[in-house]
Write a protein that holds these residues in place. Structure first.
Motif, PDB file in Angstrom:
ATOM      1  N   PRO A 161      28.762 -39.979  38.057  1.00 22.98           N
ATOM      2  CA  PRO A 161      28.291 -39.077  39.122  1.00 22.98           C
ATOM      3  C   PRO A 161      29.441 -38.565  39.987  1.00 22.98           C
ATOM      4  O   PRO A 161      30.475 -39.212  40.133  1.00 22.98           O
ATOM      5  CB  PRO A 161      27.339 -39.963  39.938  1.00 22.98           C
ATOM      6  CG  PRO A 161      27.823 -41.357  39.683  1.00 22.98           C
ATOM      7  CD  PRO A 161      28.306 -41.363  38.273  1.00 22.98           C
ATOM      8  N   VAL A 162      29.233 -37.385  40.542  1.00 20.94           N
ATOM      9  CA  VAL A 162      30.205 -36.792  41.459  1.00 20.94           C
ATOM     10  C   VAL A 162      29.692 -36.999  42.880  1.00 20.94           C
ATOM     11  O   VAL A 162      28.619 -36.512  43.238  1.00 20.94           O
ATOM     12  CB  VAL A 162      30.398 -35.290  41.174  1.00 20.94           C
ATOM     13  CG1 VAL A 162      31.390 -34.695  42.170  1.00 20.94           C
ATOM     14  CG2 VAL A 162      30.879 -35.078  39.748  1.00 20.94           C
ATOM     15  N   LYS A 163      30.446 -37.725  43.659  1.00 20.12           N
ATOM     16  CA  LYS A 163      30.056 -38.019  45.027  1.00 20.12           C
ATOM     17  C   LYS A 163      30.533 -36.910  45.968  1.00 20.12           C
ATOM     18  O   LYS A 163      31.609 -36.349  45.790  1.00 20.12           O
ATOM     19  CB  LYS A 163      30.617 -39.365  45.479  1.00 20.12           C
ATOM     20  CG  LYS A 163      30.062 -40.550  44.703  1.00 20.12           C
ATOM     21  CD  LYS A 163      28.554 -40.665  44.859  1.00 20.12           C
ATOM     22  CE  LYS A 163      27.990 -41.867  44.111  1.00 20.12           C
ATOM     23  NZ  LYS A 163      26.516 -41.944  44.242  1.00 20.12           N
ATOM     24  N   PHE A 164      29.717 -36.641  46.967  1.00 19.96           N
ATOM     25  CA  PHE A 164      29.990 -35.579  47.940  1.00 19.96           C
ATOM     26  C   PHE A 164      30.052 -36.198  49.324  1.00 19.96           C
ATOM     27  O   PHE A 164      29.160 -36.949  49.725  1.00 19.96           O
ATOM     28  CB  PHE A 164      28.868 -34.536  47.874  1.00 19.96           C
ATOM     29  CG  PHE A 164      28.925 -33.481  48.946  1.00 19.96           C
ATOM     30  CD1 PHE A 164      29.578 -32.294  48.730  1.00 19.96           C
ATOM     31  CD2 PHE A 164      28.298 -33.689  50.175  1.00 19.96           C
ATOM     32  CE1 PHE A 164      29.628 -31.318  49.709  1.00 19.96           C
ATOM     33  CE2 PHE A 164      28.335 -32.724  51.160  1.00 19.96           C
ATOM     34  CZ  PHE A 164      29.007 -31.528  50.925  1.00 19.96           C
ATOM     35  N   VAL A 165      31.118 -35.884  50.060  1.00 20.82           N
ATOM     36  CA  VAL A 165      31.267 -36.401  51.424  1.00 20.82           C
ATOM     37  C   VAL A 165      31.685 -35.247  52.331  1.00 20.82           C
ATOM     38  O   VAL A 165      32.596 -34.476  51.999  1.00 20.82           O
ATOM     39  CB  VAL A 165      32.328 -37.524  51.504  1.00 20.82           C
ATOM     40  CG1 VAL A 165      32.466 -38.010  52.942  1.00 20.82           C
ATOM     41  CG2 VAL A 165      31.957 -38.685  50.589  1.00 20.82           C
ATOM     42  N   ALA A 166      31.004 -35.108  53.453  1.00 19.26           N
ATOM     43  CA  ALA A 166      31.340 -34.068  54.421  1.00 19.26           C
ATOM     44  C   ALA A 166      31.047 -34.586  55.819  1.00 19.26           C
ATOM     45  O   ALA A 166      30.294 -35.546  56.000  1.00 19.26           O
ATOM     46  CB  ALA A 166      30.547 -32.795  54.153  1.00 19.26           C
ATOM     47  N   THR A 167      31.652 -33.945  56.797  1.00 18.84           N
ATOM     48  CA  THR A 167      31.425 -34.321  58.190  1.00 18.84           C
ATOM     49  C   THR A 167      30.685 -33.188  58.890  1.00 18.84           C
ATOM     50  O   THR A 167      31.135 -32.040  58.878  1.00 18.84           O
ATOM     51  CB  THR A 167      32.747 -34.596  58.917  1.00 18.84           C
ATOM     52  OG1 THR A 167      33.440 -35.660  58.251  1.00 18.84           O
ATOM     53  CG2 THR A 167      32.492 -34.998  60.365  1.00 18.84           C
ATOM     54  N   LEU A 168      29.551 -33.533  59.478  1.00 18.80           N
ATOM     55  CA  LEU A 168      28.736 -32.552  60.189  1.00 18.80           C
ATOM     56  C   LEU A 168      28.873 -32.781  61.687  1.00 18.80           C
ATOM     57  O   LEU A 168      28.795 -33.916  62.164  1.00 18.80           O
ATOM     58  CB  LEU A 168      27.265 -32.697  59.769  1.00 18.80           C
ATOM     59  CG  LEU A 168      26.264 -31.720  60.391  1.00 18.80           C
ATOM     60  CD1 LEU A 168      26.516 -30.312  59.871  1.00 18.80           C
ATOM     61  CD2 LEU A 168      24.827 -32.144  60.076  1.00 18.80           C
ATOM     62  N   ARG A 169      29.092 -31.697  62.412  1.00 17.65           N
ATOM     63  CA  ARG A 169      29.200 -31.805  63.870  1.00 17.65           C
ATOM     64  C   ARG A 169      27.840 -31.584  64.505  1.00 17.65           C
ATOM     65  O   ARG A 169      27.192 -30.569  64.287  1.00 17.65           O
ATOM     66  CB  ARG A 169      30.194 -30.767  64.388  1.00 17.65           C
ATOM     67  CG  ARG A 169      31.633 -31.053  63.994  1.00 17.65           C
ATOM     68  CD  ARG A 169      32.165 -32.287  64.689  1.00 17.65           C
ATOM     69  NE  ARG A 169      33.499 -32.653  64.189  1.00 17.65           N
ATOM     70  CZ  ARG A 169      34.151 -33.729  64.588  1.00 17.65           C
ATOM     71  NH1 ARG A 169      33.611 -34.542  65.493  1.00 17.65           N
ATOM     72  NH2 ARG A 169      35.334 -34.010  64.101  1.00 17.65           N
ATOM     73  N   ARG A 170      27.396 -32.553  65.295  1.00 14.96           N
ATOM     74  CA  ARG A 170      26.135 -32.413  66.016  1.00 14.96           C
ATOM     75  C   ARG A 170      26.307 -31.451  67.190  1.00 14.96           C
ATOM     76  O   ARG A 170      27.416 -31.061  67.534  1.00 14.96           O
ATOM     77  CB  ARG A 170      25.669 -33.774  66.523  1.00 14.96           C
ATOM     78  CG  ARG A 170      25.348 -34.793  65.426  1.00 14.96           C
ATOM     79  CD  ARG A 170      24.710 -36.004  66.078  1.00 14.96           C
ATOM     80  NE  ARG A 170      24.331 -37.051  65.134  1.00 14.96           N
ATOM     81  CZ  ARG A 170      25.109 -38.110  64.856  1.00 14.96           C
ATOM     82  NH1 ARG A 170      26.283 -38.238  65.456  1.00 14.96           N
ATOM     83  NH2 ARG A 170      24.701 -39.023  64.000  1.00 14.96           N
ATOM     84  N   ALA A 171      25.179 -31.081  67.803  1.00 16.84           N
ATOM     85  CA  ALA A 171      25.204 -30.152  68.940  1.00 16.84           C
ATOM     86  C   ALA A 171      26.015 -30.709  70.103  1.00 16.84           C
ATOM     87  O   ALA A 171      26.642 -29.959  70.855  1.00 16.84           O
ATOM     88  CB  ALA A 171      23.784 -29.838  69.393  1.00 16.84           C
ATOM     89  N   ASP A 172      26.033 -32.041  70.246  1.00 18.76           N
ATOM     90  CA  ASP A 172      26.779 -32.648  71.359  1.00 18.76           C
ATOM     91  C   ASP A 172      28.248 -32.857  71.027  1.00 18.76           C
ATOM     92  O   ASP A 172      28.996 -33.429  71.824  1.00 18.76           O
ATOM     93  CB  ASP A 172      26.133 -33.979  71.758  1.00 18.76           C
ATOM     94  CG  ASP A 172      26.134 -35.004  70.623  1.00 18.76           C
ATOM     95  OD1 ASP A 172      26.689 -34.698  69.537  1.00 18.76           O
ATOM     96  OD2 ASP A 172      25.577 -36.101  70.804  1.00 18.76           O
ATOM     97  N   GLY A 173      28.667 -32.404  69.820  1.00 16.54           N
ATOM     98  CA  GLY A 173      30.073 -32.517  69.446  1.00 16.54           C
ATOM     99  C   GLY A 173      30.416 -33.767  68.666  1.00 16.54           C
ATOM    100  O   GLY A 173      31.533 -33.887  68.145  1.00 16.54           O
ATOM    101  N   SER A 174      29.491 -34.720  68.575  1.00 16.59           N
ATOM    102  CA  SER A 174      29.755 -35.939  67.822  1.00 16.59           C
ATOM    103  C   SER A 174      29.725 -35.672  66.323  1.00 16.59           C
ATOM    104  O   SER A 174      29.128 -34.695  65.864  1.00 16.59           O
ATOM    105  CB  SER A 174      28.717 -37.014  68.183  1.00 16.59           C
ATOM    106  OG  SER A 174      27.407 -36.561  67.855  1.00 16.59           O
ATOM    107  N   ALA A 175      30.379 -36.527  65.581  1.00 19.06           N
ATOM    108  CA  ALA A 175      30.513 -36.341  64.132  1.00 19.06           C
ATOM    109  C   ALA A 175      29.534 -37.220  63.373  1.00 19.06           C
ATOM    110  O   ALA A 175      29.245 -38.351  63.765  1.00 19.06           O
ATOM    111  CB  ALA A 175      31.939 -36.647  63.698  1.00 19.06           C
ATOM    112  N   LEU A 176      29.005 -36.681  62.283  1.00 20.74           N
ATOM    113  CA  LEU A 176      28.117 -37.432  61.398  1.00 20.74           C
ATOM    114  C   LEU A 176      28.624 -37.263  59.977  1.00 20.74           C
ATOM    115  O   LEU A 176      28.767 -36.139  59.482  1.00 20.74           O
ATOM    116  CB  LEU A 176      26.676 -36.904  61.499  1.00 20.74           C
ATOM    117  CG  LEU A 176      25.671 -37.495  60.511  1.00 20.74           C
ATOM    118  CD1 LEU A 176      25.470 -38.989  60.791  1.00 20.74           C
ATOM    119  CD2 LEU A 176      24.336 -36.764  60.597  1.00 20.74           C
ATOM    120  N   VAL A 177      28.932 -38.366  59.322  1.00 17.15           N
ATOM    121  CA  VAL A 177      29.430 -38.330  57.951  1.00 17.15           C
ATOM    122  C   VAL A 177      28.248 -38.241  56.987  1.00 17.15           C
ATOM    123  O   VAL A 177      27.330 -39.075  57.037  1.00 17.15           O
ATOM    124  CB  VAL A 177      30.279 -39.573  57.626  1.00 17.15           C
ATOM    125  CG1 VAL A 177      30.725 -39.542  56.165  1.00 17.15           C
ATOM    126  CG2 VAL A 177      31.490 -39.627  58.547  1.00 17.15           C
TER     127      VAL A 177
END
Length: 267
Positions: free
Chosen positions: A150-166
């Motif tokens: 499998p090919v794994k996908f990782v990205a970082t999403l910025r929430r509205a408050d500026g915090s990061a979610l992997v």
């Protein structure tokens, strides 16, 4: 939908065209005169319906390409049905034309139109465009990624408050145009259509780490035979550099070749 209804809708909602975004669609632009003429002749041969947008996309008329004169560098368009709209189009200093040929989107820009006649009927004349956008995303072969590798996908999403979610997911499929992610409903809810994901990391087995920017384009519910549910999130590559595109194509070619070899061996 009637032309008047579409006209009213266009006036309320200005349209943004792909040809106005060369930074995102440069790979689909044709600049060769021979290629441009070939696309325009295809519009004539298919008798394709062409929409002519002007007034920043708020006004439009329906037409078709009637003739091309490569010697003089002009094309001839059929006149529209409404005299008022025709007059407005003649005053426009830029017009964007869009059509479809064999399900391939075609767009080009004209600087202005002039009145002429064709076979005794009112028509428009314009200089041949210097570039044509031929958008065929489906020209990319879509590879279903191997279950065994499998090919794994990782990205970082910025929430509205500026915090990061992997974000972590697996790729369902991969093409030169983008990827399909296998997401849980809770993860898919975070990926809204139009959202841009930067510096996404995907490790392609035997190729290396692919880093790309993606735009979320669509989401589809999928239910397996066992009854489990997931959501396929379709994402489009944003200006993927040629070197990274080559990596994607090498991976797709190799995996598909190995798959065909296994099928042949079983036969």
């Amino acid at each position: 939908m009637e032309e008047t209804d579409v006209q009213a809708q266009a006036e309320q909602t200005p349209i943004r065209f792909e040809i106005e975004r060369p930074e995102d669609y440069s790979q689909y632009l044709l600049h060769s005169k021979a290629e441009i003429v070939a696309v325009l002749r295809a519009l004539i041969e298919r008798r394709a319906l062409v929409s002519v947008y002007f007034n920043q996309g708020r006004s439009f008329l329906l037409t078709s390409v009637l003739n091309i004169d490569t010697a003089s560098g002009y094309l001839i368009l059929e006149g529209g049905r409404e005299d008022t709209i025709n007059s407005q189009a003649l005053q426009a200093d830029q017009l964007i034309l869009t059509a479809a040929v064999d399900k391939v989107k075609v767009q080009f820009t004209l600087r202005h139109l002039a009145e002429t006649r064709n076979a005794g009927h009112p028509a428009f004349r314009a200089e041949l465009p210097d570039q044509v956008l031929r958008l065929q995303r489906r020209e990319y072969f879509r590879l279903s990624t191997p279950v065994a590798k499998p090919v794994k996908f990782v990205a970082t999403l910025r929430r509205a408050d500026g915090s990061a979610l992997v974000l972590e997911a697996s790729l369902l499929d991969l093409s030169g145009g983008g990827v399909g992610l296998m997401a849980t409903p809770s993860l898919a809810a975070l990926l809204q259509r139009g959202a841009v994901l930067t510096d996404c990391k995907m490790t392609l087995p035997d190729e290396g780490l692919l880093v790309a920017n993606l735009c979320v384009r669509n989401k589809f519910d999928v239910t397996t035979k066992s009854g489990s549910r997931y959501i396929r999130v379709g994402c489009e590559f944003i200006s993927l550099p040629g070197v990274r595109m080559s990596m994607v194509q090498r991976y797709i070619t190799r995996v598909e070749r190995e798959r065909k070899a296994r099928i042949s061996g079983m036969g």
